[in-house]
Design a protein around this motif. Structure first.
Motif, PDB file in Angstrom:
ATOM      1  N   ASP A 193     100.922  65.614  74.902  1.00  0.00           N
ATOM      2  CA  ASP A 193      99.405  64.789  74.282  1.00  0.00           C
ATOM      3  C   ASP A 193      99.156  65.868  73.004  1.00  0.00           C
ATOM      4  O   ASP A 193      97.512  65.597  72.679  1.00  0.00           O
ATOM      5  CB  ASP A 193      98.143  64.367  75.024  1.00  0.00           C
ATOM      6  CG  ASP A 193      97.330  62.808  74.719  1.00  0.00           C
ATOM      7  OD1 ASP A 193      98.097  62.365  74.577  1.00  0.00           O
ATOM      8  OD2 ASP A 193      96.177  63.142  75.041  1.00  0.00           O
ATOM      9  N   PHE A 195      98.235  65.078  69.480  1.00  0.00           N
ATOM     10  CA  PHE A 195      97.269  64.362  68.926  1.00  0.00           C
ATOM     11  C   PHE A 195      97.000  65.287  68.450  1.00  0.00           C
ATOM     12  O   PHE A 195      96.549  66.473  68.498  1.00  0.00           O
ATOM     13  CB  PHE A 195      96.858  62.839  69.435  1.00  0.00           C
ATOM     14  CG  PHE A 195      97.608  62.152  69.796  1.00  0.00           C
ATOM     15  CD1 PHE A 195      98.750  62.258  71.010  1.00  0.00           C
ATOM     16  CD2 PHE A 195      97.484  60.616  69.328  1.00  0.00           C
ATOM     17  CE1 PHE A 195      99.621  61.368  71.254  1.00  0.00           C
ATOM     18  CE2 PHE A 195      98.585  59.752  69.893  1.00  0.00           C
ATOM     19  CZ  PHE A 195      99.424  59.476  70.543  1.00  0.00           C
ATOM     20  N   PHE A 214      97.271  66.519  79.736  1.00  0.00           N
ATOM     21  CA  PHE A 214      98.347  65.694  80.670  1.00  0.00           C
ATOM     22  C   PHE A 214      99.730  66.671  80.438  1.00  0.00           C
ATOM     23  O   PHE A 214     100.245  65.967  80.294  1.00  0.00           O
ATOM     24  CB  PHE A 214      98.959  64.731  79.839  1.00  0.00           C
ATOM     25  CG  PHE A 214      97.870  63.289  79.258  1.00  0.00           C
ATOM     26  CD1 PHE A 214      98.250  62.835  80.806  1.00  0.00           C
ATOM     27  CD2 PHE A 214      97.022  63.522  78.399  1.00  0.00           C
ATOM     28  CE1 PHE A 214      96.937  61.552  80.637  1.00  0.00           C
ATOM     29  CE2 PHE A 214      96.010  62.733  78.885  1.00  0.00           C
ATOM     30  CZ  PHE A 214      95.681  61.285  79.374  1.00  0.00           C
ATOM     31  N   ARG A 275     105.614  54.639  76.017  1.00  0.00           N
ATOM     32  CA  ARG A 275     104.014  55.478  76.704  1.00  0.00           C
ATOM     33  C   ARG A 275     102.732  55.316  76.534  1.00  0.00           C
ATOM     34  O   ARG A 275     101.670  55.133  76.746  1.00  0.00           O
ATOM     35  CB  ARG A 275     104.622  57.316  76.953  1.00  0.00           C
ATOM     36  CG  ARG A 275     103.252  58.009  77.707  1.00  0.00           C
ATOM     37  CD  ARG A 275     102.321  58.188  76.885  1.00  0.00           C
ATOM     38  NE  ARG A 275     101.765  59.785  77.192  1.00  0.00           N
ATOM     39  CZ  ARG A 275      99.628  58.907  77.597  1.00  0.00           C
ATOM     40  NH1 ARG A 275      99.910  58.151  77.138  1.00  0.00           N
ATOM     41  NH2 ARG A 275      99.986  60.490  78.255  1.00  0.00           N
ATOM     42  N   ARG A 280      97.541  52.287  76.163  1.00  0.00           N
ATOM     43  CA  ARG A 280      96.309  52.090  75.793  1.00  0.00           C
ATOM     44  C   ARG A 280      96.448  50.293  76.549  1.00  0.00           C
ATOM     45  O   ARG A 280      94.963  50.675  76.131  1.00  0.00           O
ATOM     46  CB  ARG A 280      96.702  52.122  74.388  1.00  0.00           C
ATOM     47  CG  ARG A 280      96.552  53.695  73.912  1.00  0.00           C
ATOM     48  CD  ARG A 280      97.061  53.495  72.584  1.00  0.00           C
ATOM     49  NE  ARG A 280      96.614  54.181  71.819  1.00  0.00           N
ATOM     50  CZ  ARG A 280      96.685  55.079  70.162  1.00  0.00           C
ATOM     51  NH1 ARG A 280      96.556  54.306  69.464  1.00  0.00           N
ATOM     52  NH2 ARG A 280      96.097  56.320  70.554  1.00  0.00           N
TER      53      ARG A 280
HETATM   54  N1  LIG Z   1      95.990  60.153  72.727  1.00  0.00           N
HETATM   55  C1  LIG Z   1      96.091  59.019  73.223  1.00  0.00           C
HETATM   56  C2  LIG Z   1      95.404  59.073  75.220  1.00  0.00           C
HETATM   57  C3  LIG Z   1      95.075  59.997  75.751  1.00  0.00           C
HETATM   58  O1  LIG Z   1      96.726  59.707  76.574  1.00  0.00           O
HETATM   59  C4  LIG Z   1      96.476  58.261  72.878  1.00  0.00           C
HETATM   60  O2  LIG Z   1      96.072  58.663  71.782  1.00  0.00           O
HETATM   61  O3  LIG Z   1      96.813  57.070  73.513  1.00  0.00           O
END
Ligand SMILES: N[C@@H](CCO)C(=O)O
Ligand SMILES: Nc1ncnc2c1ncn2[C@@H]1O[C@H](COP(=O)(O)OP(=O)(O)OP(=O)(O)O)[C@@H](O)[C@H]1O
Length: 317
Positions: A193, A195, A214, A275, A280
């Motif tokens: 994850d 990001f 995660f 995913r 979301r």
């Molecule tokens: N980083 C994910 C949230 C955690 O799964 C997102 O931006 O949807």
């Protein structure tokens, strides 16, 4: 906001006294994040992050998540160490919930990453993969491609259409992604994850990778594709080619991809996009319209799926 549980000054001081970290000086709730309650703790000795695990996290997974942090930081990766309490425990129970104290790392999360920042993140990701291979605990990916299909089917065409009319069309590609077998690709313990908001940086230097909740045992190519999907698109959805190629070059400066990984990257990136469509969409349907939390838009990743589908492996050359 991300302080779900109120802990008074006395509770916090009593909690901190279980650790050999000096005396509590201040504790401030941290607004970022949505999953857990987090406090920035300052003691007479240093700064720490106190996390109270609120939802989604299984108690049984904490030894894996916290042990992985210790394993990686001992090998020189920029991840926070877990501070163990005086009895050696990595987490404690407080008001019926698990809490852990981790090292505070400096840095800020980039909002519009530059190519140089993406190159650094790619390299650190590859180093993490190399360092995590001999971690002795394992955790299965609970957000794998087959899991995504099951969740999307559970949301149903009607539920998905209530978010956006184009979302039900994502079920068919999720069925195709569920058939991809990643088990034969080179494996490690992956972040899954990564990001930009889970990376702390000072300039082009990565000072911290955080939020390992995660993390799982899985294909390294899955982690690279996740990072690509999360880092290389502008706010308007456009692909940032210079960021994408820098990320790939940074990764391969520390770990060369095998041809079988490279051949599958576009298909994996499509699965990754699904995913995030899935989690979301599920969150969207679970969050009341009047909740204070800002919902993340599943369509952003439906568009990234379209991008990878249209351009295929040429994106990764
Ligand atoms: N980083 C994910 C949230 C955690 O799964 C997102 O931006 O949807
Ligand atoms: N080790 C650390 N050092 C410095 N700051 C940290 C550290 N860990 C967390 N933070 C800060 O706390 C914030 C929230 O942390 P984190 O992203 O782990 O929370 P979360 O609720 O689990 O997040 P999410 O909802 O995104 O899964 C981060 O954005 C960062 O500002």
């Amino acid at each position: 906001m991300a302080v779900y549980t109120h802990l008074g000054a006395e509770d916090l001081a009593e909690l901190i006294a279980h650790y050999d970290v000096g005396d509590l000086v201040s504790a401030k709730g941290i607004a970022e994040g949505v999953s857990n309650s987090n406090w920035l703790i300052e003691t007479t000795r240093s700064r720490y992050i106190l996390t109270m695990y609120e939802r989604r996290i299984e108690l049984g997974d904490l030894p894996y998540f916290l042990g992985l942090l210790d394993h990686l930081s001992a090998k020189g990766c920029p991840v926070p160490r877990t501070i163990h309490d005086r009895s050696g425990a990595a987490f404690r129970m407080e008001s019926g919930k698990a809490v852990a104290l981790i090292e505070f790392l400096p840095g800020v999360s980039p909002t519009h990453p530059t190519p140089d920042q993406a190159r650094s993140v790619g390299k650190v990701l590859a180093q993490l993969h190399i360092a995590s291979q001999d971690f002795t605990l394992n955790r299965a990916n609970t957000m794998g491609f087959a899991d995504n299909l099951a969740v999307l089917e559970q949301c149903g065409e009607g539920g998905l259409a209530s978010i956006h009319p184009d979302l039900p069309a994502m079920i068919a590609p999720a069925r195709a992604a569920a058939a991809i077998d990643l088990a034969d690709l080179p494996q490690a313990n992956i972040h899954a994850d990564l990001f930009p908001d889970n990376v702390l940086m000072l300039g082009d230097k990565v000072t911290g990778l955080i939020d390992f909740y995660f993390a799982c045992t899985g294909a390294m190519a899955l982690d690279l594709a996740t990072t690509h999907a999360a880092w290389c698109f502008a706010g308007d959805g456009g692909y940032r080619e210079n960021v994408g190629s820098a990320l790939m070059a940074g990764y391969e400066s520390a770990r060369q991809l095998e041809p079988r990984e490279r051949d599958l990257l576009a298909e994996i990136a499509k699965g990754v996009a699904l995913r995030f469509v899935t989690s979301r969409a599920e969150d969207w349907l679970d969050t009341p319209d009047d909740a204070l939390v800002t919902r993340k838009d599943p369509m952003q990743f439906a568009k990234r799926w379209q991008f990878y589908n249209q351009h295929g492996n040429s994106v990764f050359r």
